[in-house]
Design a protein around this motif. Structure first.
Motif, mmCIF file in Angstrom:
data_model
loop_
_atom_site.group_PDB
_atom_site.id
_atom_site.type_symbol
_atom_site.label_atom_id
_atom_site.label_comp_id
_atom_site.label_asym_id
_atom_site.label_seq_id
_atom_site.Cartn_x
_atom_site.Cartn_y
_atom_site.Cartn_z
ATOM 1 N N VAL A 190 -3.710 -5.198 -0.579
ATOM 2 C CA VAL A 190 -4.045 -3.796 -0.815
ATOM 3 C C VAL A 190 -5.551 -3.569 -0.717
ATOM 4 O O VAL A 190 -6.015 -2.635 -0.054
ATOM 5 C CB VAL A 190 -3.516 -3.341 -2.190
ATOM 6 C CG1 VAL A 190 -3.881 -1.883 -2.443
ATOM 7 C CG2 VAL A 190 -2.006 -3.512 -2.267
ATOM 8 N N ASN A 220 -2.899 4.795 0.885
ATOM 9 C CA ASN A 220 -4.273 5.080 0.480
ATOM 10 C C ASN A 220 -5.154 5.331 1.692
ATOM 11 O O ASN A 220 -5.063 4.625 2.696
ATOM 12 C CB ASN A 220 -4.871 3.894 -0.304
ATOM 13 C CG ASN A 220 -4.095 3.631 -1.567
ATOM 14 O OD1 ASN A 220 -2.912 3.372 -1.537
ATOM 15 N ND2 ASN A 220 -4.773 3.690 -2.690
ATOM 16 N N ALA A 221 -6.044 6.309 1.578
ATOM 17 C CA ALA A 221 -6.998 6.545 2.653
ATOM 18 C C ALA A 221 -8.039 5.435 2.638
ATOM 19 O O ALA A 221 -8.599 5.117 1.589
ATOM 20 C CB ALA A 221 -7.672 7.899 2.465
ATOM 21 N N ARG A 277 -14.981 2.316 -3.629
ATOM 22 C CA ARG A 277 -16.001 3.335 -3.904
ATOM 23 C C ARG A 277 -17.227 2.717 -4.575
ATOM 24 O O ARG A 277 -18.363 3.145 -4.329
ATOM 25 C CB ARG A 277 -15.401 4.438 -4.773
ATOM 26 C CG ARG A 277 -14.389 5.299 -4.017
ATOM 27 C CD ARG A 277 -13.711 6.297 -4.918
ATOM 28 N NE ARG A 277 -12.797 7.152 -4.162
ATOM 29 C CZ ARG A 277 -11.925 7.977 -4.712
ATOM 30 N NH1 ARG A 277 -11.830 8.061 -6.041
ATOM 31 N NH2 ARG A 277 -11.135 8.720 -3.947
ATOM 32 N N VAL A 301 -7.684 -1.147 2.010
ATOM 33 C CA VAL A 301 -8.432 0.026 1.557
ATOM 34 C C VAL A 301 -9.905 -0.080 1.936
ATOM 35 O O VAL A 301 -10.509 0.886 2.414
ATOM 36 C CB VAL A 301 -8.273 0.208 0.033
ATOM 37 C CG1 VAL A 301 -9.198 1.316 -0.468
ATOM 38 C CG2 VAL A 301 -6.832 0.538 -0.316
ATOM 39 N N THR A 340 -9.004 1.425 -4.632
ATOM 40 C CA THR A 340 -9.855 2.549 -4.247
ATOM 41 C C THR A 340 -11.130 2.584 -5.080
ATOM 42 O O THR A 340 -12.222 2.832 -4.556
ATOM 43 C CB THR A 340 -9.087 3.876 -4.404
ATOM 44 O OG1 THR A 340 -7.929 3.849 -3.565
ATOM 45 C CG2 THR A 340 -9.952 5.058 -4.028
ATOM 46 N N PRO A 354 0.821 -1.214 0.000
ATOM 47 C CA PRO A 354 0.000 0.000 0.000
ATOM 48 C C PRO A 354 0.853 1.261 0.000
ATOM 49 O O PRO A 354 1.957 1.282 0.556
ATOM 50 C CB PRO A 354 -0.805 -0.126 1.291
ATOM 51 C CG PRO A 354 -0.807 -1.582 1.595
ATOM 52 C CD PRO A 354 0.508 -2.104 1.106
ATOM 53 N N GLN A 355 0.341 2.298 -0.622
ATOM 54 C CA GLN A 355 1.071 3.557 -0.722
ATOM 55 C C GLN A 355 0.350 4.662 0.045
ATOM 56 O O GLN A 355 0.251 5.789 -0.411
ATOM 57 C CB GLN A 355 1.236 3.944 -2.195
ATOM 58 C CG GLN A 355 2.080 2.949 -2.983
ATOM 59 C CD GLN A 355 2.176 3.329 -4.449
ATOM 60 O OE1 GLN A 355 1.225 3.806 -5.027
ATOM 61 N NE2 GLN A 355 3.333 3.115 -5.037
ATOM 62 N N ALA A 372 1.056 1.693 -8.468
ATOM 63 C CA ALA A 372 0.083 2.770 -8.608
ATOM 64 C C ALA A 372 -1.241 2.250 -9.150
ATOM 65 O O ALA A 372 -2.319 2.635 -8.681
ATOM 66 C CB ALA A 372 0.642 3.866 -9.523
ATOM 67 N N ASN A 397 -3.244 0.232 -6.462
ATOM 68 C CA ASN A 397 -3.828 1.131 -5.472
ATOM 69 C C ASN A 397 -5.014 1.900 -6.040
ATOM 70 O O ASN A 397 -6.020 2.103 -5.356
ATOM 71 C CB ASN A 397 -2.759 2.086 -4.947
ATOM 72 C CG ASN A 397 -1.868 1.459 -3.890
ATOM 73 O OD1 ASN A 397 -2.159 1.508 -2.716
ATOM 74 N ND2 ASN A 397 -0.776 0.835 -4.326
ATOM 75 N N GLN A 398 -4.932 2.316 -7.287
ATOM 76 C CA GLN A 398 -6.054 2.998 -7.932
ATOM 77 C C GLN A 398 -7.275 2.085 -8.023
ATOM 78 O O GLN A 398 -8.407 2.497 -7.722
ATOM 79 C CB GLN A 398 -5.661 3.465 -9.332
ATOM 80 C CG GLN A 398 -4.679 4.620 -9.365
ATOM 81 C CD GLN A 398 -4.336 5.026 -10.787
ATOM 82 O OE1 GLN A 398 -5.138 4.883 -11.716
ATOM 83 N NE2 GLN A 398 -3.134 5.546 -10.988
#
Length: 206
Positions: free
Chosen positions: A95, A39-40, A185, A99, A181, A36-37, A174, A177-178
């Motif tokens: 990851v 991420n909220a 959502r 998240v 997220t 993980p980088q 990247a 992680n995108q």
């Protein structure tokens, strides 16, 4: 004496062979991960009992795969001296699990989120440009029956900062992680739907 002489000669040859390779530094072998980088976390109202991530057989190894589109568009290759720390599905699971912030229902029930990793590869469009290509399918399965309640496909292409394994890792990190997220959502939007006995939240709480 003859047998002893032959054995001594064999040992000498072996020693000479060892001396011949003495001092030769092997090529470095690198092991990468996609941790993980920062991420909220995304709070999800849909009750979840489990998150599983699966992948096809050709992605069930630690090989770092790439594709040379100009010359061999249909061929999957793997770096010789670079490996992932684990299978792509294992790294994606870590990851995604960090998240997505969801809990089981108050009665201990909950839906199961299944994420299929359909593609996980570094694509070279030229000798100097490459990108991480990741494709996921997220499926929300009902408790006990595993009936499909919702499904969504996600895809991302992230340019790599360099056309090599290290650059591919940066782009892959990247991209994962995108997508983690984006999946969170998507789940969050399902939980915000209309209330009622047939709502996603209600069906995941049975």
């Amino acid at each position: 004496m003859t047998r002893f002489t032959g054995l001594a000669a064999a040992l000498m040859l072996a020693a000479l062979g060892g001396c011949g390779s003495f001092g030769v530094i092997p090529e470095p072998f690198s092991i990468y991960d996609i941790g993980p980088q920062g991420n909220a976390p995304v709070a999800v109202a849909v009750p979840l009992a489990d998150i599983e991530v699966v992948s096809p057989s050709w992605l069930s190894s630690s090989a770092m795969q790439y594709r040379l589109v100009p010359e061999h568009a249909l061929e999957r290759r793997a770096y010789t001296n670079s490996r992932w720390a684990g299978m792509p599905s294992e790294m994606v699971r870590i990851v995604v699990g960090r998240v997505i912030q969801a809990k089981p229902a108050s009665n201990g029930s909950g839906c199961r989120l299944r994420v299929n990793v359909d593609e996980f590869i570094q694509r070279f469009d030229s000798v100097s440009t490459s990108a991480a290509v990741i494709e996921l399918r997220a499926s929300l399965l009902a408790p006990r029956t595993d009936a499909l309640l919702a499904q969504e496909a996600f895809e991302v292409e992230v340019p790599a900062p360099s056309a090599d394994a290290a650059g591919g890792v940066v782009a892959m990190r990247a991209g994962v992680n995108q997508l983690a997220t984006a999946t969170a959502r998507w789940l969050g939007a399902l939980g915000e739907g209309p209330a009622g006995d047939d709502s996603i939240r209600a069906r995941c709480s049975r």
